[in-house]
Design a protein around this motif. Structure first.
Motif, PDB file in Angstrom:
ATOM      1  N   THR A  71       0.871  -1.375  -0.242  1.00  0.00           N
ATOM      2  CA  THR A  71      -0.119  -0.264  -0.240  1.00  0.00           C
ATOM      3  C   THR A  71       0.848   1.282  -0.025  1.00  0.00           C
ATOM      4  O   THR A  71       1.064   2.621  -0.145  1.00  0.00           O
ATOM      5  CB  THR A  71      -0.889  -0.025   1.654  1.00  0.00           C
ATOM      6  OG1 THR A  71      -0.127   0.176   2.568  1.00  0.00           O
ATOM      7  CG2 THR A  71      -1.751  -1.156   0.929  1.00  0.00           C
ATOM      8  N   ILE A 154      -5.118  10.815  -5.063  1.00  0.00           N
ATOM      9  CA  ILE A 154      -4.968   8.722  -5.717  1.00  0.00           C
ATOM     10  C   ILE A 154      -3.803   8.799  -5.157  1.00  0.00           C
ATOM     11  O   ILE A 154      -2.721   8.604  -5.120  1.00  0.00           O
ATOM     12  CB  ILE A 154      -5.410   8.509  -6.634  1.00  0.00           C
ATOM     13  CG1 ILE A 154      -6.561   9.686  -7.088  1.00  0.00           C
ATOM     14  CG2 ILE A 154      -5.390   7.852  -6.716  1.00  0.00           C
ATOM     15  CD1 ILE A 154      -6.830   9.293  -9.023  1.00  0.00           C
ATOM     16  N   LEU A 156      -1.550   5.573  -5.180  1.00  0.00           N
ATOM     17  CA  LEU A 156      -1.073   4.462  -5.705  1.00  0.00           C
ATOM     18  C   LEU A 156       0.366   4.137  -5.024  1.00  0.00           C
ATOM     19  O   LEU A 156       0.689   5.436  -4.318  1.00  0.00           O
ATOM     20  CB  LEU A 156      -0.469   5.509  -6.663  1.00  0.00           C
ATOM     21  CG  LEU A 156      -1.843   5.427  -7.411  1.00  0.00           C
ATOM     22  CD1 LEU A 156      -1.398   6.484  -9.276  1.00  0.00           C
ATOM     23  CD2 LEU A 156      -2.609   4.555  -7.833  1.00  0.00           C
ATOM     24  N   ASN A 202      -6.439  -2.869  -9.526  1.00  0.00           N
ATOM     25  CA  ASN A 202      -6.642  -2.173  -8.618  1.00  0.00           C
ATOM     26  C   ASN A 202      -6.367  -0.165  -9.579  1.00  0.00           C
ATOM     27  O   ASN A 202      -6.882  -0.096  -8.562  1.00  0.00           O
ATOM     28  CB  ASN A 202      -5.293  -1.935  -7.393  1.00  0.00           C
ATOM     29  CG  ASN A 202      -6.083  -3.839  -7.061  1.00  0.00           C
ATOM     30  OD1 ASN A 202      -6.863  -4.336  -6.298  1.00  0.00           O
ATOM     31  ND2 ASN A 202      -4.781  -4.731  -6.490  1.00  0.00           N
ATOM     32  N   LYS A 206      -8.968   2.317  -8.172  1.00  0.00           N
ATOM     33  CA  LYS A 206      -8.548   3.675  -7.491  1.00  0.00           C
ATOM     34  C   LYS A 206      -9.546   4.797  -8.351  1.00  0.00           C
ATOM     35  O   LYS A 206      -9.788   6.489  -8.093  1.00  0.00           O
ATOM     36  CB  LYS A 206      -7.157   3.301  -7.434  1.00  0.00           C
ATOM     37  CG  LYS A 206      -6.845   2.340  -6.246  1.00  0.00           C
ATOM     38  CD  LYS A 206      -5.448   2.973  -6.025  1.00  0.00           C
ATOM     39  CE  LYS A 206      -5.159   2.203  -5.389  1.00  0.00           C
ATOM     40  NZ  LYS A 206      -3.724   2.081  -4.422  1.00  0.00           N
ATOM     41  N   GLU A 209     -12.961   5.689  -8.663  1.00  0.00           N
ATOM     42  CA  GLU A 209     -13.257   5.815  -7.736  1.00  0.00           C
ATOM     43  C   GLU A 209     -12.626   7.618  -7.166  1.00  0.00           C
ATOM     44  O   GLU A 209     -14.056   7.828  -6.753  1.00  0.00           O
ATOM     45  CB  GLU A 209     -12.839   5.261  -6.472  1.00  0.00           C
ATOM     46  CG  GLU A 209     -13.124   4.108  -6.416  1.00  0.00           C
ATOM     47  CD  GLU A 209     -14.656   3.881  -5.402  1.00  0.00           C
ATOM     48  OE1 GLU A 209     -14.990   4.696  -4.467  1.00  0.00           O
ATOM     49  OE2 GLU A 209     -15.134   3.514  -6.204  1.00  0.00           O
TER      50      GLU A 209
END
Length: 232
Positions: A71, A154, A156, A202, A206, A209
């Motif tokens: 993450t 965001i 990443l 993924n 993201k 969203e």
């Protein structure tokens, strides 16, 4: 160039000793952790060039450590396990592992795998510019590890950043899947379709969203390219 910093995370003290000796004889510096929680805490310091990570760890298993680490970090991970289970291997690669060695192992072979991963990491050609990229509502500044859609940041992972930077650098090019893997992971690296799909899924999630569902296009049977990033 400084000596590579290796973190060995394994609950077996004898295995840690064997690895410590082999790694130091190869001119590398190492640190150790005996369980997953301790290993994750050390790995988050950011000072390591590669992790040797056992899957069967107490307190937090290796897959969970890698999942948490990915993450925020893209440090290379070499999984080490006594289990020769295909499910473990697939999960490990999908979570961002770089290689996989089963116990019992040859210390010489493992050091060779470590060197190969480090060489791929250090020799990988940069795919980013110093001024960042813009595409519709999407902005990417890889040198600052920053991405935003319409000004909204965001988060990443390093691998997601690499994929997006490559696509944005050549927005009209359609990257065949093997070419995408070679540019992001390194030429000759074996990466399964499921691993690539997991990172793309993924990344798309993201971006969607954040209000940019049209950022990445898949041309079935051809490859992947940047979309218009107009949002909607």
């Amino acid at each position: 160039m400084s000596d590579p910093q290796i973190l060995i995370i394994d609950d077996d003290a004898q295995i840690r000793e064997v690895l410590r000796i082999a790694v130091r004889q190869a001119g590398m510096v190492c640190d150790e952790a005996g369980d997953g929680a301790e290993g994750l805490a050390k790995a988050r310091s950011g000072r390591f060039d590669l992790l040797v990570l056992d899957i069967g760890l107490p307190r937090m298993d290796g897959l969970a450590v890698c999942r948490e680490l990915r993450t925020t970090s893209d440090v290379p991970v070499l999984f080490l396990t006594a289990r020769d289970d295909e499910i473990d291997r697939v999960l490990g690669f999908e979570l961002g592992g770089d290689d996989y060695v089963s116990k019992p192992f040859s210390p010489r072979e493992l050091v060779g795998r470590i060197k190969a991963i480090l060489k791929r990491t250090r020799d990988a050609a940069p795919v980013v510019g110093t001024d960042g990229y813009a595409r519709g509502r999407l902005r990417l500044h890889p040198e600052r590890h920053h991405c935003d859609v319409g000004g909204v940041p965001i988060g990443l992972t390093g691998r997601e950043m690499d994929i997006l930077a490559l696509l944005m650098a050549q927005p009209e090019r359609v990257f065949a899947r093997p070419a995408l893997v070679d540019r992001v992971w390194g030429a000759g690296m074996v990466v399964s379709d499921r691993t690539l799909d997991s990172h793309l899924r993924n990344l798309r999630f993201k971006l969607t969203e954040a209000g940019c569902p049209d950022a990445i296009e898949t041309l079935h049977g051809v490859g992947i390219r940047m979309g218009a990033c107009r949002g909607g």
